[in-house]
Design a protein around this motif. Structure first.
Motif, short mmCIF file in Angstrom:
data_model
loop_
_atom_site.label_atom_id
_atom_site.label_comp_id
_atom_site.label_asym_id
_atom_site.label_seq_id
_atom_site.Cartn_x
_atom_site.Cartn_y
_atom_site.Cartn_z
N PHE A 1 -8.47 -0.52 -1.16
CA PHE A 1 -8.88 -1.78 -1.76
C PHE A 1 -9.40 -1.56 -3.18
O PHE A 1 -9.17 -2.39 -4.07
N PRO B 1 -2.29 -7.43 -4.65
CA PRO B 1 -2.22 -7.51 -3.18
C PRO B 1 -1.00 -6.82 -2.57
O PRO B 1 -1.07 -6.32 -1.45
N GLU C 1 -1.71 -3.13 -2.41
CA GLU C 1 -2.69 -2.96 -1.34
C GLU C 1 -2.00 -3.01 0.01
O GLU C 1 -2.24 -2.15 0.89
N LEU C 2 -1.12 -3.97 0.21
CA LEU C 2 -0.41 -4.12 1.47
C LEU C 2 0.50 -2.93 1.74
O LEU C 2 0.61 -2.46 2.87
N ASN D 1 -6.67 -10.43 1.21
CA ASN D 1 -5.35 -10.04 0.68
C ASN D 1 -4.43 -11.25 0.59
O ASN D 1 -3.73 -11.44 -0.42
#
Length: 214
Positions: free
Chosen positions: A69, A75, A78-79, A127
């Motif tokens: 994070f 996002p 991050e995913l 997210n």
């Protein structure tokens, strides 16, 4: 690493590989090349070891995800990193582990449920909201609903009635669910970026290489 931590780590590895119920105190002692008496000097019973192992796992997971994070630039990145972290976690996990914890170790299972329903859910909701704001995810979604659905997807793969281990590989099933989830939330812009990150990060790498990426 002190003896107590060594026992927790060794037991956790056995639980992950074989499930909890099938692992005995003798197995743990043999694996660590120590006496069972030594184990009982630090833990009153197997249930306490299971609880400590699960708590340790949850804390390690928080460290891994917090690192993701804090370093992710959007996002989608991050995913993607969460995707690989999850894949690594499930690669060698015995599907019976979750059932054993639910049925025989309620305190340990509560730690997992609390971790899932607070920390992980909040991370998923954030997210999703960030992705919607940045035009990477579809606008007509309820982040709370999608986060809960995603959490239940993960747990569903452990149901041996639906996905018997002799027919379905746990890690592959989880990745199938994740692919369905991702393709359901991304815009075209988000999908292109997601595929770009998948190629860039090479999912055959392990999470121990995070510090050398990007």
């Amino acid at each position: 690493m002190d003896t107590r931590a060594k026992i927790i780590k060794g037991a956790a590895e056995l639980f992950t590989k074989y499930g909890v119920r099938s692992v005995t105190m003798d197995d743990i002692a043999r694996e660590l090349s120590i006496s069972k008496k030594t184990i009982y000097q630090y833990f009153k019973d197997k249930d306490e070891i299971v609880l400590m192992a699960v708590q340790s796992h949850a804390e390690n997971e928080k460290e891994d995800y917090n690192y993701i994070f804090n370093r992710s630039r959007n996002p989608i990145e991050e995913l993607t990193l969460m995707t690989r972290c999850m894949r690594d976690d499930f690669r060698d996990m015995n599907p019976s582990l979750i059932f054993d914890l639910q049925k025989y170790h309620p305190q340990a299972w509560k730690v997992i449920e609390d971790f899932k329903n607070s920390y992980i859910k909040n991370a998923l909701v954030k997210n999703l909201r960030d992705g919607i704001q940045q035009g990477l995810y579809r606008e007509n979604m309820d982040p709370e609903v999608l986060a809960i659905m995603r959490l239940e997807q993960v747990q569903l793969a452990f149901d041996s009635r639906l996905f018997p281990p002799d027919k379905f590989n746990l890690a592959d099933t989880q990745l199938q669910f994740l692919s369905h989830y991702v393709n359901g939330i991304v815009t075209e812009k988000g999908r292109e970026l997601y595929l770009e990150y998948l190629d860039k990060l090479e999912l055959h790498q392990t999470k121990t290489t995070y510090n050398n990426e990007i």
